[in-house]
Design a protein around this motif. Structure first.
Motif, mmCIF file in Angstrom:
data_model
loop_
_atom_site.group_PDB
_atom_site.id
_atom_site.type_symbol
_atom_site.label_atom_id
_atom_site.label_comp_id
_atom_site.label_asym_id
_atom_site.label_seq_id
_atom_site.Cartn_x
_atom_site.Cartn_y
_atom_site.Cartn_z
ATOM 1 N N TYR A 146 0.833 -1.203 0.000
ATOM 2 C CA TYR A 146 0.000 0.000 0.000
ATOM 3 C C TYR A 146 0.869 1.254 0.000
ATOM 4 C CZ TYR A 146 -3.506 3.360 1.692
ATOM 5 O OH TYR A 146 -4.332 4.452 1.843
ATOM 6 N N ARG A 176 -1.701 5.220 -6.647
ATOM 7 C CA ARG A 176 -2.890 4.445 -7.003
ATOM 8 C C ARG A 176 -3.989 4.583 -5.967
ATOM 9 N NH1 ARG A 176 -1.626 -1.422 -7.491
ATOM 10 N NH2 ARG A 176 -3.832 -1.392 -7.925
ATOM 11 N N ASP A 177 -5.162 4.072 -6.333
ATOM 12 C CA ASP A 177 -6.275 3.932 -5.399
ATOM 13 C C ASP A 177 -6.775 5.270 -4.865
ATOM 14 O OD1 ASP A 177 -5.983 1.145 -5.652
ATOM 15 O OD2 ASP A 177 -4.481 1.107 -4.086
ATOM 16 N N HIS A 178 -6.761 6.299 -5.709
ATOM 17 C CA HIS A 178 -7.315 7.584 -5.305
ATOM 18 C C HIS A 178 -8.760 7.679 -5.794
ATOM 19 C CE1 HIS A 178 -3.762 9.556 -3.605
ATOM 20 N NE2 HIS A 178 -3.085 8.837 -4.482
ATOM 21 N N ARG A 183 -7.582 9.119 -0.930
ATOM 22 C CA ARG A 183 -7.053 7.802 -1.263
ATOM 23 C C ARG A 183 -7.785 6.774 -0.407
ATOM 24 N NH1 ARG A 183 -1.159 5.004 -0.264
ATOM 25 N NH2 ARG A 183 -1.418 3.349 -1.815
ATOM 26 N N VAL A 184 -8.104 5.636 -1.006
ATOM 27 C CA VAL A 184 -8.773 4.598 -0.232
ATOM 28 C C VAL A 184 -7.861 4.152 0.898
ATOM 29 C CG1 VAL A 184 -10.124 3.782 -2.193
ATOM 30 C CG2 VAL A 184 -7.910 2.755 -1.723
ATOM 31 N N GLU A 240 -9.766 -0.682 3.013
ATOM 32 C CA GLU A 240 -10.635 -0.720 1.838
ATOM 33 C C GLU A 240 -9.954 -1.404 0.658
ATOM 34 O OE1 GLU A 240 -13.403 3.232 1.946
ATOM 35 O OE2 GLU A 240 -11.239 3.564 1.818
ATOM 36 N N ALA A 241 -8.642 -1.230 0.557
ATOM 37 C CA ALA A 241 -7.902 -1.780 -0.580
ATOM 38 C C ALA A 241 -7.355 -3.179 -0.314
ATOM 39 C CB ALA A 241 -6.747 -0.846 -0.941
ATOM 40 N N GLU A 291 -8.084 -6.195 -2.826
ATOM 41 C CA GLU A 291 -7.401 -6.080 -4.114
ATOM 42 C C GLU A 291 -5.893 -6.227 -3.956
ATOM 43 O OE1 GLU A 291 -6.581 -5.878 -8.009
ATOM 44 O OE2 GLU A 291 -8.520 -6.193 -7.053
#
Length: 285
Positions: free
Chosen positions: A104, A110-112, A215-216, A220-221, A224
């Motif tokens: 992470y 990523r993951d925004h 950002r998640v 939450e991420a 994935e």
């Protein structure tokens, strides 16, 4: 033929061949040959070690109309067969929280998530220039009421003069028009936009709730991230596994330097003739 079909699929259906772009064609061909060789080795290993019943599930029957519908001796769904075997010999293993956190942290770009809104659209449609002016009076009346201002009901106003639509959480890319997005971005929660004209109607928006871009979170991420780590581990293990299989098999292709000289003589691969310069060896694949 199978390799050229795969190359065409990877290039979006465009013509692929040594004459169009020799360097790119050779690069793609080498990648596809490596993939095909690895798949073939895995399938051969699977056929030796899997129970016959498991192997037969991936056997391909002859096309309709073939003699007696006979089964081809060595025709298999190689992708399915290889996948079945790899499930048994590869293991992504346990993925710990520390590795998830490190993944992470290493992918900050990523993951925004973009902002999102809960909002209301108020519309007063009109069809003629005369209705246009009256519709503006009606929507002004409703807007002033929602803004907490004292207002007098205009002539001809009824609850049906103005339409109200409630929208749950919506991302900017899902909004019906750029003008609506611009109006919502300018508001704070509880705010009401100025009236604007769009698509044969007067409109304004009221913003109920707003969440800014963020950002998640790692939680939450996490699902994935676990999947990505698992895919990466399995891809690395598959490469090592194929490398081990190749150490026990004698394989060559026309892209190998020694084989090119023996099979095609001194001609470069891009300029070879259709007829081999010397008698070829029998390739393993």
């Amino acid at each position: 033929r199978d390799i050229l079909r795969s190359l065409r699929a990877r290039s979006g259906g465009a013509a692929v061949g040594p004459s169009s772009n020799p360097l790119e064609f050779n690069r793609l061909l080498r990648e596809e040959l490596e993939r095909a060789i690895g798949l073939k080795l895995i399938c051969q290993t699977a056929r030796r070690h899997l129970p016959p019943a498991s192997v037969d599930r991936y056997r391909i029957s002859s096309p309709a109309g073939a003699a007696g519908g006979a089964v081809q001796a060595d025709a298999y769904d190689e992708g399915g067969l290889a996948g079945e075997w790899l499930k048994r010999v590869l293991d992504a293993g346990e993925i710990g929280q520390q590795e998830i956190n490190e993944h992470y942290a290493a992918h900050q770009e990523r993951d925004h998530l973009p902002p999102r809104f809960r909002w209301e659209l108020v519309t007063a449609p009109f069809g003629t220039p005369q209705q246009r002016q009256l519709a503006r009076l009606h929507i002004n009346h409703v807007r002033e009421q929602q803004s907490g201002l004292r207002t007098h009901r205009p002539a001809g106003f009824t609850p049906l003069s103005v339409q109200h639509q409630q929208f749950d959480w919506t991302r900017p890319e899902d909004l019906p028009s750029p003008q609506l997005a611009q109006a919502l971005f300018a508001l704070q929660a509880g705010g009401v936009s100025p009236v604007f004209e769009e698509a044969g109607a007067w409109r304004y928006v009221r913003l109920h709730q707003k969440e800014g871009a963020r950002r998640v979170s790692v939680s939450e991420a996490e699902t994935e991230i676990r999947a990505e780590i698992g895919r990466r581990r399995l891809a690395e293990q598959r490469s090592l596994y194929v490398l081990k299989l190749r150490q026990n098999a004698r394989i060559w292709s026309v892209l190998d330097a020694t084989a090119r000289l023996e099979y095609f003589g001194s001609e470069p691969f891009e300029q070879r003739s259709a007829t081999p310069a010397v008698s070829p060896r029998t390739p393993v694949t």
